[in-house]
Enzyme design. Sequence first.
Site, PDB file in Angstrom:
ATOM      1  N   SER A  48      17.761  41.425 -45.875  1.00 20.20           N
ATOM      2  CA  SER A  48      16.268  40.854 -45.508  1.00 20.20           C
ATOM      3  C   SER A  48      16.202  40.734 -44.150  1.00 20.20           C
ATOM      4  O   SER A  48      15.333  40.472 -43.436  1.00 20.20           O
ATOM      5  CB  SER A  48      16.007  39.516 -46.388  1.00 20.20           C
ATOM      6  OG  SER A  48      16.688  38.629 -45.832  1.00 20.20           O
ATOM      7  N   LYS A 105      12.220  30.017 -46.214  1.00 15.37           N
ATOM      8  CA  LYS A 105      12.328  30.747 -45.051  1.00 15.37           C
ATOM      9  C   LYS A 105      11.331  30.294 -43.988  1.00 15.37           C
ATOM     10  O   LYS A 105      11.576  29.895 -42.900  1.00 15.37           O
ATOM     11  CB  LYS A 105      12.214  32.221 -44.978  1.00 15.37           C
ATOM     12  CG  LYS A 105      13.537  32.765 -45.609  1.00 15.37           C
ATOM     13  CD  LYS A 105      13.322  34.264 -45.924  1.00 15.37           C
ATOM     14  CE  LYS A 105      14.742  34.998 -46.426  1.00 15.37           C
ATOM     15  NZ  LYS A 105      14.557  36.415 -46.681  1.00 15.37           N
TER      16      LYS A 105
END
Length: 790
Positions: free
Chosen positions: A688, A731
């Site tokens: 990611s 996140k």
Amino acid sequence: MEIEKVYPIHPEDEPLQVLPTLILRGLVIFPGMMLQFDVGRKKSVLALGKSMEENQLIFLVAQRDLTEEDPSAEDLYTMGVVARIRQVVRRTDDGIRLFAEGLYRAKICTIKEEKPFVLAEVEKIEPKKRQPTPNTEALIRYTQSLFDNYIQNYTHVPPDIVLGVVQQKDCGELADYIAMNISLDFDKKQEILEELHPYRRLQRLSVMLKAELEILSIEARISEKAKDQIDENQRDYYLREQMKAIADELGEDDNPLEEADQLRERIEKSGMPQEQQEKLLKECDRLAKMPDGSHESSVITTYVETCLSLPWGKSSKDRIDLQKARRILDRDHYGLNKVKDRIVESLAVKKLNPDIKGQILCLVGPPGVGKTSIAHSVAEALGRKYVRVSLGGVRDESDIRGHRRTYIGAMPGRIINAIKQAGTNNPVILLDEIDKLGNDYRGDPSSALLEVLDSAQNNTFVDHYIDMPFDLSKVFFITTANDANNIPDPLYDRMDVITLGSYTHEEKFNIATKYLIPKQLKNSGISTKNLRISATCTREIIDGYTREAGVRSLERQISTICRKSAVQIVKEPETVIRVTPKNLEEYLGPRKFRNESQNKKDMIGLVNGLAWTSVGGEMLPIEVAVMDGTGKIELTGSLGDVMKESARTAISCIRTRADKLGISKDFYSKYDIHIHAPEGAVPKDGPSAGAAMATAITSALTNIPIRHDVAMTGEITLLGRILPIGGLREKTMAAYRAGIKTVLIPSENVCDLAEVDSVVKDSVEFLPMEKIDQVLDAALTKKPEKVVQS
Ligand code: ADP
């Protein structure tokens, strides 16, 4: 005494003599020996009388068959001994006791008379004298040593006999002497008597003596054993009697028979199913046959007791009151509305259909977000008993299912133990950390757990130790995990997964002020009058002393403040302690975390990536430096394989766009590129950060700074597409904490924004991205200029 006929008696030294004969029963006399015996038979008494009238010589010979009362001539051995009568004593019972001295061997030639007593013509046999040879000497010594041995085993030999044996130097005489003085059968003694050759006589005797010795030693062993046994039996008996007496005094009674009976009674009353009862009753039958206090009997008793201690027919009554359940959940937990709703829904279904099976909740979330305490509240809301079983590090199947009884120290597994601990057959069992189950050569605990959790099988769950089915279908199982990806698939499929995310600063603040501080004050016995922790101070604790998804370490910090204050309050009970940001360090020491290390300046080659770990989201800065070189690529910062591949993909992707980005086409052969993720010791992996790495590389190659208030997440492909990622909520939370204004996310993750906390959504702008070009546009401070290479 009447004697009808009189025969002439020959003088002593003639070889042939006619002598009155006394028949011995079971006795043999040897020359040179004194013999004392009782005479009872009429014939014998008459013979004795005759002898006394004459020269007191009498021929003594044994009868072959002991049972014969009146033996005829054929019943007698031929070899006997001529003896001199030394003394005759009349006894009160009409019997006569005779003392006679054996003189020499003699052999019957003819029987002259049989009535009224036996009169025999006998031939004197002269003893053969031989000169001693080494052979005879050796035999004599050997026989003496055997005799020595004999008297050690057979203690009834008088000492003068021992002396006699030592002094004998003639084979024949020694044989006679020993034969006379040891306990041998009369027929064996007769054999010795009949052997005229002195050496052979002693030889025969030594063989007999050896055999006798053997028998004596076996006898000794047998008698020793018998004695031991008697001793032991007596000792056991004595101790047992003592034990009984003590037990009587104490009013106890643990006779195994009665113990088995007592167990039988308890089994019948236990409420366990018939089949299981029968099995245990059989064990009781075995127990009754066991010796008291044996190891085996204690194993059986422990087993039956363990089985009996299980709550076979005991369950707590379900009181499902949805409002009350919600009240309890709200009382113990701030927020978590989605989780609470799901739990209340499950309870509603349970109320409508109490027999519903297979409702297993799995609470997934980072540590300290309240999974365990939610499970506890569920148990309270249902009015059921609560037991926690930790599965972290369980590698062995027998941990779950127990050891077979054949193992020494066998025990039931954790599930049956939990049931035993709960004391009811329908508790709430929390299987904590189901994602941390081990799996290796010792067996697969997850397959055993599958049987526990599978509603089709768990009504007949068999623990290896208990060795009979126990119904687990009424148990309410709740499991917890940090990372759903690590839950074995078959288990995952059987569970209702509820995700608990990490808390925002605001949530943590509310949890601290409304729940944790009051709880810790209460635990420490401090009243709110004595200790006040200001709101700004609470926020300071959250930011400066904890960095976590949950509130566990926050709770620990608060408890530290309470503990330290308690010391002051004990000294001065009236004191009012105010904890403020100013004096906070006195309680908790220097701050552990400064504001998140967000760079305050736009920089070349430095990008704000976002990472997700099982303990929540984190900012992941990535640095790229470009140096003159030969096209080497360096990747540092404990990057995992997937992340390294992702970095290479990013470089290739940039190469394909080099023209457009104004980067020299042969940059990959003229420069070395070094990619580093700081906090180098922390392992990082996953795809990611692809978009972030591509952005940093572009920035380093074009010398265009990256905006410091932008963070990004997204996987990159070779063609520059941005693919979706996981953990968006965590996140973005990290980005929010770091004061980031814009977060670039893959456009396919837009739907996940619903999960993102509203506080975060209010202060952060989310830009959906499909291509790396959009990312570069948004993140770089200016557009790269297309440079025409010469
Ligand atoms: P987990 O099982 O998820 O690791 P715990 O259930 O052990 O976490 O929670 C740690 C501590 O935090 C407990 O004392 C719990 O009461 C408290 N806690 C967690 N979440 C909340 C919440 N939402 N409201 C109140 N207290 C909470």
